[in-house]
Write a protein that holds these residues in place. Structure first.
Motif, PDB file in Angstrom:
ATOM      1  N   LYS A 489      61.774  24.225  78.390  1.00 46.51           N
ATOM      2  CA  LYS A 489      62.061  22.838  79.370  1.00 46.51           C
ATOM      3  C   LYS A 489      62.093  21.574  79.427  1.00 46.51           C
ATOM      4  N   LEU A 490      61.731  21.040  78.212  1.00 40.04           N
ATOM      5  CA  LEU A 490      61.081  19.437  77.889  1.00 40.04           C
ATOM      6  C   LEU A 490      62.735  19.304  77.783  1.00 40.04           C
ATOM      7  N   LYS A 491      62.707  18.053  78.225  1.00 42.71           N
ATOM      8  CA  LYS A 491      63.912  16.862  78.110  1.00 42.71           C
ATOM      9  C   LYS A 491      62.928  16.279  77.242  1.00 42.71           C
ATOM     10  N   ILE A 492      61.631  15.407  78.226  1.00 45.85           N
ATOM     11  CA  ILE A 492      61.736  14.247  77.646  1.00 45.85           C
ATOM     12  C   ILE A 492      59.804  13.961  77.503  1.00 45.85           C
ATOM     13  N   LEU A 493      59.308  14.213  75.790  1.00 46.19           N
ATOM     14  CA  LEU A 493      58.143  13.199  76.298  1.00 46.19           C
ATOM     15  C   LEU A 493      57.782  11.838  75.820  1.00 46.19           C
ATOM     16  N   LYS A 494      56.997  11.678  75.757  1.00 45.21           N
ATOM     17  CA  LYS A 494      56.134  10.189  76.005  1.00 45.21           C
ATOM     18  C   LYS A 494      54.239  10.771  75.720  1.00 45.21           C
ATOM     19  N   LEU A 495      54.156  10.596  75.234  1.00 45.11           N
ATOM     20  CA  LEU A 495      52.509  10.416  73.896  1.00 45.11           C
ATOM     21  C   LEU A 495      51.554   8.863  74.344  1.00 45.11           C
ATOM     22  N   GLU A 496      53.060   7.649  73.874  1.00 48.68           N
ATOM     23  CA  GLU A 496      52.342   6.690  73.482  1.00 48.68           C
ATOM     24  C   GLU A 496      51.046   6.338  74.265  1.00 48.68           C
ATOM     25  N   TYR A 497      50.588   5.408  73.701  1.00 50.23           N
ATOM     26  CA  TYR A 497      49.113   4.463  73.615  1.00 50.23           C
ATOM     27  C   TYR A 497      48.386   5.753  74.652  1.00 50.23           C
ATOM     28  N   ASN A 498      47.881   6.659  73.407  1.00 53.25           N
ATOM     29  CA  ASN A 498      46.600   7.527  73.372  1.00 53.25           C
ATOM     30  C   ASN A 498      45.474   7.018  72.022  1.00 53.25           C
ATOM     31  N   GLN A 499      44.196   8.249  72.073  1.00 49.27           N
ATOM     32  CA  GLN A 499      44.011   8.270  70.555  1.00 49.27           C
ATOM     33  C   GLN A 499      43.983   9.316  69.884  1.00 49.27           C
ATOM     34  N   LEU A 500      45.148   9.984  69.772  1.00 45.45           N
ATOM     35  CA  LEU A 500      46.214  11.438  69.122  1.00 45.45           C
ATOM     36  C   LEU A 500      45.793  10.977  67.819  1.00 45.45           C
ATOM     37  N   SER A 501      45.349  11.771  66.957  1.00 44.69           N
ATOM     38  CA  SER A 501      44.829  11.946  65.499  1.00 44.69           C
ATOM     39  C   SER A 501      45.875  13.334  65.036  1.00 44.69           C
ATOM     40  N   GLY A 502      45.998  12.974  63.715  1.00 45.93           N
ATOM     41  CA  GLY A 502      46.746  14.091  63.092  1.00 45.93           C
ATOM     42  C   GLY A 502      47.702  14.122  62.989  1.00 45.93           C
ATOM     43  N   GLU A 503      48.304  15.293  62.566  1.00 41.92           N
ATOM     44  CA  GLU A 503      49.734  15.298  61.926  1.00 41.92           C
ATOM     45  C   GLU A 503      50.424  16.144  63.877  1.00 41.92           C
ATOM     46  N   ILE A 504      51.898  15.716  63.785  1.00 38.36           N
ATOM     47  CA  ILE A 504      52.513  16.288  64.823  1.00 38.36           C
ATOM     48  C   ILE A 504      53.019  17.579  64.206  1.00 38.36           C
ATOM     49  N   PRO A 505      53.039  18.459  65.185  1.00 38.37           N
ATOM     50  CA  PRO A 505      52.423  20.006  64.697  1.00 38.37           C
ATOM     51  C   PRO A 505      54.350  20.361  64.750  1.00 38.37           C
ATOM     52  N   PRO A 506      55.085  19.990  63.203  1.00 39.09           N
ATOM     53  CA  PRO A 506      56.165  21.017  63.375  1.00 39.09           C
ATOM     54  C   PRO A 506      56.903  21.727  64.170  1.00 39.09           C
TER      55      PRO A 506
END
Length: 964
Positions: A489-506
Motif C-alpha cells: 500500500k506504500l505510496k511515498i518512500l523517503k529514506l534520505e539523510y541516513n547512513q544506509l549502504s549496499g544496493e537497493i533491493p530489486p
C-alpha cells in the motif's frame, strides 16, 4: 393546500357529515390520518395499511391506540424515507400524546396547527428538512414535555412567545439548525427543564444575561459551537443537579469560574476552544467528573497538582494552552484514564512513572513541551493506540513493548527528541501501525527488517519527521530490508539523510502504488530497481550516495558483483555428451549452447509479442475514445445552444416560491425574478443554465453580492416538493472549499439557485483565458488550489450518505476567492435532473471533454464517486502543465494524461510542466504528476479515494521541521 389534498379532505368531510347519524364507516381519526397521508410521498409504501374504509386506525402500522378508548395516542414514523410536508389532518387526533417523524425528508415550514394537539407530550421532528422560523405558537398547548427539532434548516431568532407556556417541558433540543440571536428570556419559564441542547447554531450574546443559570433543575446543557461571548462570573454554577456542561467552540473570555466546583454531580465539562485566561481553578471536589476538556484556550499558571483527586476521570485534554510546571505523581491515581492530551504547553520535568498504573490508557499526547528524562519502561506494556511524545527533550532509548502494544498501536511519534540506542525490532511486529515517526533523534542502528510487517502503512518517510513512518536524520545504517517490498500500500518512500549502504533491493520495484521516492544522501550503490518508478527518479532523489548507477549522476557506478559461479553444463543434461570426444563432443557442446540460446530468444520473443499486442490494444482503445469524445463534444455543444436559447426566451412567470436558507437575507430583494434577470449581469453559462451576478442593494455593500443560476428546466424536477427536498440537501453542505447555496426560487417555468458570489473568477480563466496584464499562477497557488479542491470533494464524498458525486470536475467549476482559495461550484446539481442515468451523465453533463471517466461510457460498470477522482486527476495535469486535457492537431489528437505517462516512462516528464509559473520544487511537482496518473487509472477500483488524495497531498507539501 393542493387540489388533490383539498379534494380528498372535502370528500371525506362530506362523507363524515352525511353519515353522522348512522354507524360511521370513517371516524374523525381515520379522516385526519388519511388527509395527513395525502401530503406525503411514501416511496416504500410503508403506509399501505392505512385504508380509508377502515372504521378505526388502531390496526394500522406505526399507530398506537389507547385500548380502553380506542383513540390514537401515538404516531411514530421515524426513518421511513417519507417526504412532503405536515399538512392538515393531525388536528383530528385530539388524544395524540406522541408524534415522532424523525429521520425523514419532510420539508416546508412547521405547521402552526400542531399547537392544536392539546394533549401532545412528545414531539420529535429531528433530522428532516424543515425550514424558516419556529412558530411562536408551537407550544401553546402547555402539555409538551419533550421537543426535538434538531438537525433541520430552521433559521431566524427564537421568539419570546415560544416558551410562554413551557412549565411541562423537560427536554429541549434545537441543535444543528441556523438559529440566531440571543436566547429568549421566556426560556426561564421552563422551570422543569432537565435537558437543553442549543449546539451548532448561531446564537449570540451572553447566556448569563438571559438568566439561563437560574434553571436549577438542569442536568445537561450543551451550548457548544455557537457565537456566545462574555465572561462566566462566580456563583452562577450553583446547579446542584448539573451532570454535563458543554460550552465548546464559542467566544467566552475571562477566568474560569471557581463556582464550577460547586456542581457535585458533574461528570462532563467541556470548555475547550474559547478565550478563557488565567489559571485553572480548583476542581478537586468534582469526584464524579469523567470528561474534562479545557483545550485551546489561553490558560496560564502551573499544571494543577490536584488532578489525581479526580479518580473517575477517563478523558483529559489541556492541550493548546500556556501551562507550566511538572506533572504530579498522582497522575497514576487516574486508574480509569483512557485519553490524555497535554500537547503544546510549556510543561517540563519527567513523564511520571506512575502513569503505568493507568492500565486503561489508550491515547497519550505530550507533544510540544519540555519534558526530559527517559520514557517510563512500563508505559509501552499498556494497550496503547496512539503515542505522541514529539518535540520534547526526552533521552534514553525506546522501551520494549508487550504483546498488547503490538496488537493495538496505530500511531507512534517520538520525533524531535534526543533518544538514542536501537529501534526495537519488535515494533515491526505491529501490522496495525499506520504512523511511525522517529525522526530528529540520535539513533545509531540498522533498519530493522521487520519494517515489512507494517502492511497498512501508506507513507513511509524516513527523513525529516512529521510524516508517516519517519526515522530520518538519525544514523540509520545497514542495508534497506528486502522485507519492505511487502508494503504493497506504500505510496511515498523517503529514506534520505541516513547512513544506509549496499544496493537497493530489486524487489522494491514491485511496489506499484509508489508515487515518490527519495534515497539521497546515504551510502547506497549499484543499480536501481527496474520496476515501478525507480527508473524515472530525478537527480535530487538520488544524489549524495556512494555510487548509484544512473545517467543523472556524475559519480562512479559501484556494483557489488559476486564472483562468477561456474556450473557444469551437463549437470542436468544428457550424460552421453560427457564422453563424446573429438568433433562429436564439440558439436554436442555447441548444440547445447544453441539450444539454451534459442530458449532464451523464445522467451524474449514471447514478451515482445505480448507487449506489441498490449500497445495495439491501447492504440485501438484511445482511437475509439477519441471518436466517442468528438461525438460527445458535438452533442454537448448542441445542448448548450438549445438550453441557452430556451432559458432566455421562456414564457412569463406564474406565481413562484422564494425560499431562503439564510435568515439574514432580505426575502423581498426580488419583486419580479423575470425582470431582475433581464437587468442582472450574466457572468457565465453552461449546460445547467446561465449564471448572473446580483446585488441585494447598494446600501448593503459588496458582502451582499450573490450569484444566481438560471437552471435549464427541461430535465429538472417538475414538482416543488421534490425540488425543495433535493435543494435542501445541498443547502446543508457547508465547507470552506464549496460554494454555499443560499436559497432558491421555483415555478414550473423558472428555477433559480442563489449562491455565494466568488469574486476572482474561475480556474479556467486563470489557466487558459488569462489577459496579458494578469500574472500566471505560481506553483504555491496552484498547489493550494489542488489541495482545496481535493478537500471539497472529500467532504462531498465522505460526509454524506449516499455520497454527493459531482460528475463534472473541470476548471470552469473551480472558482477562486480573493486569496485564490478554491471553491467548487455546481456540486449536486445532478440530483435535480429527472431520469438520471449513465447515458445522461456521459452525453449531457460532461461538457469538459477529456474529464470523462471511462466507466461513464460503459453501461456495464457501476458509476460512483471514483468518476470525480478521475476528473480530479485530469485537473491535476491541467494545472501542472497549463494545457487542456485534449488538444487537436492537424493530423492527430493529443490526450494529456497519455502524453504525460509516456514522458514519465522516458524520464522527461518535467518538460511538460508549465513554464509560465516560474520556479517550482521538483520534489513536489513530480509526485503530484504521478498522483494524477494514479487517479486517471482506467480501472475505478485502482484509483484512491479523495480522503487518501488529501492525505497524500498534505504529505507532499509538509515542510521539513528545523532541528532543535
Amino acid at each position: 393546500m393542493g387540489f388533490l389534498q383539498l379534494f380528498i379532505f372535502t370528500v371525506l368531510a362530506n362523507s363524515f357529515a352525511i353519515n353522522a347519524d348512522q354507524s360511521l364507516n370513517l371516524n374523525d381519526e381515520v379522516l385526519g390520518l388519511i388527509v395527513f397521508k395525502s401530503y406525503l410521498t411514501d416511496p416504500s409504501s410503508h403506509l399501505s395499511s392505512w385504508n380509508q374504509d377502515d372504521d378505526t386506525p388502531c390496526s394500522w402500522r406505526f399507530i398506537t391506540c389507547n385500548p380502553a378508548t380506542g383513540r390514537v395516542t401515538g404516531l411514530s414514523l421515524d426513518g421511513l424515507n417519507l417526504s412532503g410536508k405536515i399538512g392538515r389532518g393531525l388536528e383530528k387526533l385530539q388524544n395524540l400524546k406522541v408524534l415522532s417523524l424523525a429521520r425523514n425528508n419532510f420539508t416546508g415550514n412547521l405547521n402552526p396547527e400542531l399547537s392544536l394537539l392539546t394533549n401532545l407530550q412528545r414531539l420529535n421532528l429531528s433530522r428532516n428538512g424543515f425550514s424558516d422560523r419556529i412558530p411562536g405558537s408551537l407550544m401553546n398547548s402547555g402539555s409538551i414535555k419533550f421537543l426535538d427539532l434538531s438537525e433541520n434548516s430552521l433559521s431566524g431568532p427564537v421568539t419570546e412567545e415560544l416558551f410562554v407556556k413551557c412549565l411541562s417541558l423537560r427536554m429541549l433540543s434545537l441543535s444543528g439548525n441556523n438559529l440566531e440571536g440571543p436566547i429568549p428570556n421566556s426560556l426561564l419559564k421552563c422551570t422543569s427543564l432537565n435537558h437543553l441542547n442549543l449546539s451548532n447554531n448561531r446564537f449570540s450574546g451572553n447566556p448569563i444575561n438571559s438568566g439561563l443559570w437560574s434553571l436549577t433543575r438542569i442536568r445537561t446543557m450543551d451550548l457548544s459551537r455557537n457565537m456566545f461571548s462574555g465572561s462566566l462570573p462566580n456563583g452562577i454554577f450553583a446547579l446542584h443537579d448539573l451532570k454535563e456542561l458543554s460550552l465548546e467552540g464559542n467566544h467566552f473570555t475571562g477566568a474560569l469560574p471557581s463556582g464550577i466546583g460547586l456542581c457535585p454531580h458533574l461528570n462532563k465539562l467541556d470548555l475547550s476552544n474559547n478565550l478563557f485566561t488565567e489559571a485553572i481553578p480548583e476542581f478537586q471536589a468534582l469526584s464524579s467528573l469523567n470528561y474534562l476538556n479545557l483545550a485551546n484556550n489561553i490558560l496560564t499558571g502551573e499544571f494543577p497538582q490536584w488532578i489525581g483527586s479526580l479518580t473517575s476521570l477517563e478523558y483529559l485534554d489541556f492541550s493548546g494552552n500556556d501551562l507550566t510546571g511538572t506533572l504530579p505523581e498522582s497522575m497514576g491515581d487516574l486508574r480509569s484514564l483512557s485519553y490524555v492530551s497535554l500537547s503544546d504547553n510549556r510543561l517540563s520535568g519527567s513523564i511520571p512513572l506512575s502513569l503505568v498504573s493507568s492500565s486503561k490508557l489508550s491515547v497519550i499526547r505530550l507533544r510540544g513541551n519540555k519534558f526530559n528524562g527517559s520514557i517510563p519502561d512500563g508505559l509501552f506494556e499498556l494497550g496503547l493506540d496512539l503515542v505522541d511524545f514529539s518535540r520534547n527533550e526526552l533521552t534514553g532509548s525506546i522501551p520494549p513493548g508487550s504483546s498488547r502494544l503490538f496488537e493495538n498501536l496505530q500511531s507512534l511519534d517520538l520525533s524531535a527528541n534526543r533518544l538514542t540506542g536501537d529501534i526495537p525490532a519488535e515494533i515491526g511486529l505491529n501490522s496495525r501501525l499506520r504512523y511511525l515517526n522517529l525522526s530528529w533523534n540520535n539513533f545509531e542502528t540498522k533498519m530493522p527488517p521487520e519494517l515489512g510487517y507494517f502492511q497498512n502503512l501508506t507513507v513511509l518517510d524516513l527523513r525529516n519527521g512529521a510524516f508517516h513512518g519517519s526515522v530520518s536524520h538519525n544514523s540509520l545504517s545497514g542495508s534497506i530490508p528486502r522485507s519492505m517490498s511487502l508494503l504493497k500500500k506504500l505510496k511515498i518512500l523517503k529514506l534520505e539523510y541516513n547512513q544506509l549502504s549496499g544496493e537497493i533491493p530489486p524487489e522494491l520495484g514491485g511496489l506499484e502504488n509508489l508515487l515518490s521516492v527519495n534515497i539521497s544522501y546515504n551510502r547506497l550503490q549499484g543499480r536501481l530497481p527496474t520496476g515501478g518508478i525507480f527508473q524515472s527518479l530525478q537527480q535530487s532523489s538520488l544524489e549524495g550516495n556512494l555510487g548509484i548507477c544512473s545517467p543523472l549522476l556524475k559519480g562512479p557506478c559501484k556494483m557489488n558483483v559476486p564472483k562468477p559461479l561456474v556450473l557444469d553444463p551437463f549437470a542436468y543434461g544428457n550424460e552421453n555428451g560427457r564422453h563424446q570426444g573429438g568433433r562429436g563432443g564439440e558439436g554436442a557442446d555447441q548444440s547445447s549452447r544453441s539450444l539454451r540460446h534459442h530458449r532464451f530468444l523464445s522467451v524474449s520473443a514471447i514478451i515482445a509479442i505480448l507487449a506489441a499486442i498490449m500497445i495495439s490494444i491501447g492504440v485501438l482503445v484511445i482511437s475509439l475514445l477519441n471518436i466517442s469524445a468528438r461525438r460527445r463534444l458535438a452533442f454537448v455543444d448542441n445542448a448548450i445552444e438549445s438550453c441557452s436559447s430556451s432559458s432566455r426566451s421562456g414564457p412569463s412567470l406564474s406565481m413562484g416560491r422564494l425560499v431562503w436558507f439564510d435568515s439574514k437575507t432580505d426575502p423581498n430583494w426580488v419583486v419580479s425574478p423575470e425582470s431582475f434577470l433581464k437587468k442582472a449581469a450574466e457572468i457565465g453559462e453552461g449546460v445547467f443554465g446561465s449564471v448572473y451576478k446580483a446585488s441585494l442593494g447598494e446600501e448593503n455593500g459588496s458582502d451582499n453580492i450573490l450569484a444566481i443560476k438560471n437552471l435549464v428546466v427541461s430535465n429538472m424536477i417538475q414538482y416543488p416538493e421534490d425540488f425543495d427536498r433535493e435543494v435542501r440537501v445541498l443547502g446543508r453542505v457547508r465547507h470552506p472549499n464549496l460554494v454555499s447555496l443560499k436559497g432558491y426560487y421555483w415555478t414550473p417555468k423558472l428555477q433559480l439557485l442563489v449562491t455565494d458570489y466568488v469574486p476572482n473568477g474561475s480556474l479556467q480563466t486563470k489557466l487558459h483565458d488569462r489577459p496579458p496584464s494578469s500574472p500566471p499562477l505560481s506553483w504555491p497557488n496552484r498547489f493550494k488550489i489542488l489541495l482545496g479542491t481535493a478537500k471539497g470533494l472529500a467532504h462531498l464524498h465522505h460526509f454524506f450518505r449516499p455520497p454527493i458525486v459531482h460528475y463534472n470536475i473541470k476548471p470552469n467549476n473551480i472558482l477562486l476567492d480573493d486569496n485564490l482559495n478554491a471553491k467548487i461550484s455546481d456540486f449536486g446539481l445532478t440530483r435535480l435532473v429527472s431520469k438520471l442515468d449513465k447515458h445522461v451523465m456521459s452525453n449531457r453533463f460532461q461538457s469538459a471533454l477529456g474529464y470523462v471517466a471511462p466507466e461513464l461510457a460503459c453501461q456495464s460498470l457501476r458509476v460512483n464517486e471514483k468518476c470525480d477522482v478521475y476528473g480530479f486527476g485530469v485537473l491535476i495535469l491541467e494545472i501542472v502543465t497549463g494545457r487542456r486535457p485534449i488538444e487537436y492537431g492537424e493530423d492527430n489528437v493529443l490526450i494529456l494524461n497519455e502524453q504525460v505517462k509516456v514522458m514519465l516512462e522516458e524520464g522527461s516528464v518535467l518538460q511538460c510542466v508549465d513554464e509560465s509559473m516560474g520556479e517550482y520544487p521538483e520534489e513536489e511537482v513530480l509526485p503530484v504528476l504521478k498522483l494524477a496518473l494514479v487517479c486517471t487509472s482506467q480501472i475505478p477500483s485502482s484509483r484512491p479515494s479523495m480522503a487518501e488524495i488529501v492525505q497524500i497531498l498534505q504529505v507532499i507539501k509538509t515542510p521539513i521541521p528545523q532541528p532543535f
